[in-house]
Motif scaffolding. Sequence first.
Motif, PDB file in Angstrom:
ATOM      1  N   GLY A 157       0.821  -1.217   0.000  1.00  0.00           N
ATOM      2  CA  GLY A 157       0.000   0.000   0.000  1.00  0.00           C
ATOM      3  C   GLY A 157       0.851   1.261   0.000  1.00  0.00           C
ATOM      4  N   LEU A 158       2.151   1.111   0.280  1.00  0.00           N
ATOM      5  CA  LEU A 158       3.046   2.271   0.288  1.00  0.00           C
ATOM      6  C   LEU A 158       3.368   2.776  -1.120  1.00  0.00           C
ATOM      7  N   ILE A 159       2.918   2.054  -2.141  1.00  0.00           N
ATOM      8  CA  ILE A 159       3.151   2.503  -3.516  1.00  0.00           C
ATOM      9  C   ILE A 159       2.514   3.867  -3.740  1.00  0.00           C
ATOM     10  N   SER A 160       1.387   4.135  -3.083  1.00  0.00           N
ATOM     11  CA  SER A 160       0.733   5.442  -3.244  1.00  0.00           C
ATOM     12  C   SER A 160       1.636   6.570  -2.730  1.00  0.00           C
ATOM     13  N   VAL A 161       2.426   6.313  -1.692  1.00  0.00           N
ATOM     14  CA  VAL A 161       3.364   7.315  -1.191  1.00  0.00           C
ATOM     15  C   VAL A 161       4.443   7.586  -2.233  1.00  0.00           C
ATOM     16  N   LEU A 162       4.908   6.541  -2.883  1.00  0.00           N
ATOM     17  CA  LEU A 162       5.911   6.687  -3.929  1.00  0.00           C
ATOM     18  C   LEU A 162       5.357   7.485  -5.112  1.00  0.00           C
ATOM     19  N   ILE A 163       4.143   7.213  -5.503  1.00  0.00           N
ATOM     20  CA  ILE A 163       3.503   7.959  -6.597  1.00  0.00           C
ATOM     21  C   ILE A 163       3.352   9.428  -6.208  1.00  0.00           C
ATOM     22  N   PHE A 164       2.990   9.696  -4.961  1.00  0.00           N
ATOM     23  CA  PHE A 164       2.881  11.080  -4.479  1.00  0.00           C
ATOM     24  C   PHE A 164       4.233  11.790  -4.561  1.00  0.00           C
ATOM     25  N   ALA A 165       5.299  11.110  -4.171  1.00  0.00           N
ATOM     26  CA  ALA A 165       6.641  11.715  -4.211  1.00  0.00           C
ATOM     27  C   ALA A 165       7.058  12.047  -5.643  1.00  0.00           C
ATOM     28  N   ILE A 166       6.774  11.162  -6.566  1.00  0.00           N
ATOM     29  CA  ILE A 166       7.106  11.409  -7.970  1.00  0.00           C
ATOM     30  C   ILE A 166       6.275  12.578  -8.516  1.00  0.00           C
ATOM     31  N   GLY A 167       5.008  12.604  -8.184  1.00  0.00           N
ATOM     32  CA  GLY A 167       4.149  13.724  -8.592  1.00  0.00           C
ATOM     33  C   GLY A 167       4.625  15.041  -8.013  1.00  0.00           C
ATOM     34  N   PHE A 168       5.036  15.018  -6.752  1.00  0.00           N
ATOM     35  CA  PHE A 168       5.557  16.223  -6.092  1.00  0.00           C
ATOM     36  C   PHE A 168       6.787  16.744  -6.833  1.00  0.00           C
ATOM     37  N   GLU A 169       7.679  15.835  -7.173  1.00  0.00           N
ATOM     38  CA  GLU A 169       8.907  16.240  -7.859  1.00  0.00           C
ATOM     39  C   GLU A 169       8.607  16.852  -9.220  1.00  0.00           C
ATOM     40  N   ILE A 170       7.735  16.230  -9.977  1.00  0.00           N
ATOM     41  CA  ILE A 170       7.396  16.748 -11.306  1.00  0.00           C
ATOM     42  C   ILE A 170       6.721  18.108 -11.190  1.00  0.00           C
ATOM     43  N   MET A 171       5.799  18.237 -10.251  1.00  0.00           N
ATOM     44  CA  MET A 171       5.040  19.481 -10.113  1.00  0.00           C
ATOM     45  C   MET A 171       5.910  20.649  -9.664  1.00  0.00           C
ATOM     46  N   PHE A 172       6.749  20.457  -8.684  1.00  0.00           N
ATOM     47  CA  PHE A 172       7.492  21.566  -8.098  1.00  0.00           C
ATOM     48  C   PHE A 172       8.854  21.813  -8.741  1.00  0.00           C
ATOM     49  N   PHE A 173       9.378  20.865  -9.483  1.00  0.00           N
ATOM     50  CA  PHE A 173      10.700  21.036 -10.059  1.00  0.00           C
ATOM     51  C   PHE A 173      10.675  21.118 -11.583  1.00  0.00           C
ATOM     52  N   LYS A 174       9.488  21.280 -12.171  1.00  0.00           N
ATOM     53  CA  LYS A 174       9.384  21.349 -13.623  1.00  0.00           C
ATOM     54  C   LYS A 174      10.214  22.506 -14.186  1.00  0.00           C
ATOM     55  N   ASP A 175      10.122  23.685 -13.578  1.00  0.00           N
ATOM     56  CA  ASP A 175      10.917  24.834 -14.030  1.00  0.00           C
ATOM     57  C   ASP A 175      12.406  24.595 -13.835  1.00  0.00           C
ATOM     58  N   GLU A 176      12.759  23.936 -12.759  1.00  0.00           N
ATOM     59  CA  GLU A 176      14.173  23.661 -12.481  1.00  0.00           C
ATOM     60  C   GLU A 176      14.731  22.679 -13.518  1.00  0.00           C
ATOM     61  N   PHE A 177      13.924  21.705 -13.940  1.00  0.00           N
ATOM     62  CA  PHE A 177      14.374  20.751 -14.951  1.00  0.00           C
ATOM     63  C   PHE A 177      14.540  21.412 -16.317  1.00  0.00           C
ATOM     64  N   LYS A 178      13.754  22.457 -16.606  1.00  0.00           N
ATOM     65  CA  LYS A 178      13.888  23.185 -17.871  1.00  0.00           C
ATOM     66  C   LYS A 178      15.267  23.840 -17.978  1.00  0.00           C
ATOM     67  N   LYS A 179      15.850  24.191 -16.853  1.00  0.00           N
ATOM     68  CA  LYS A 179      17.155  24.852 -16.855  1.00  0.00           C
ATOM     69  C   LYS A 179      18.253  23.940 -17.404  1.00  0.00           C
ATOM     70  N   GLN A 180      18.067  22.625 -17.306  1.00  0.00           N
ATOM     71  CA  GLN A 180      19.047  21.710 -17.892  1.00  0.00           C
ATOM     72  C   GLN A 180      19.157  21.955 -19.394  1.00  0.00           C
ATOM     73  N   GLY A 181      18.013  22.093 -20.048  1.00  0.00           N
ATOM     74  CA  GLY A 181      18.005  22.377 -21.477  1.00  0.00           C
ATOM     75  C   GLY A 181      18.571  23.749 -21.787  1.00  0.00           C
ATOM     76  N   TYR A 182      18.306  24.729 -20.919  1.00  0.00           N
ATOM     77  CA  TYR A 182      18.855  26.075 -21.129  1.00  0.00           C
ATOM     78  C   TYR A 182      20.382  26.055 -21.105  1.00  0.00           C
ATOM     79  N   ILE A 183      20.948  25.330 -20.154  1.00  0.00           N
ATOM     80  CA  ILE A 183      22.414  25.266 -20.059  1.00  0.00           C
ATOM     81  C   ILE A 183      22.989  24.528 -21.266  1.00  0.00           C
ATOM     82  N   GLN A 184      22.374  23.414 -21.642  1.00  0.00           N
ATOM     83  CA  GLN A 184      22.861  22.649 -22.784  1.00  0.00           C
ATOM     84  C   GLN A 184      22.811  23.492 -24.056  1.00  0.00           C
TER      85      GLN A 184
END
Length: 158
Positions: free
Chosen positions: A117-144
């Motif tokens: 049942g802890l899989i839902s916690v893992l899905i929440f963590a992945i969703g959190f990362e995508i939602m809050f770090f989307k702009d930060e991940f775009k910077k990888q492309g900017y630097i490249q």
Amino acid sequence: MKHIKISTEHTKDEVLSFIKDNNKVNDGVKFNDKYGGKPLMHIKENNGKLRIKCEMIGRPTKDDGFLMGTVFRGKITERDGITTISGLITTSVIYHIALLALTVLLFVQMFTYSAYGLISVLIFAIGFEIMFFKDEFKKQGYIQRYLERAIRRLNSGK
């Protein structure tokens, strides 16, 4: 995480002086930032080690580079008339190390206690990362793209 390896026939000093000039490299480039920001690269070189940090400027809120931000860490070397920039672009290294440790702990507990049942916690963590770090991940492309554009413009003589 992105791996970068770019080569040019220009000298190490020419390449460094060109990539340190944000205005030359970004001249005429339009950035698709929904907040109206523009990336500014902070470049540091020390004995062949190159560090480039991306900061978004011109936004209504300050870009604080949460927990380290997006950074290129690599080397700039010159050998046989060829200058090579190689390294990795990473985003929020401290945060991702902590998240990876928590994910491993979660999997260990899931298999140890048969608590699937802890899989839902893992899905929440992945969703959190995508939602809050989307702009930060775009910077990888900017630097490249910044590094590729700098070398392309240096080679064309602009």
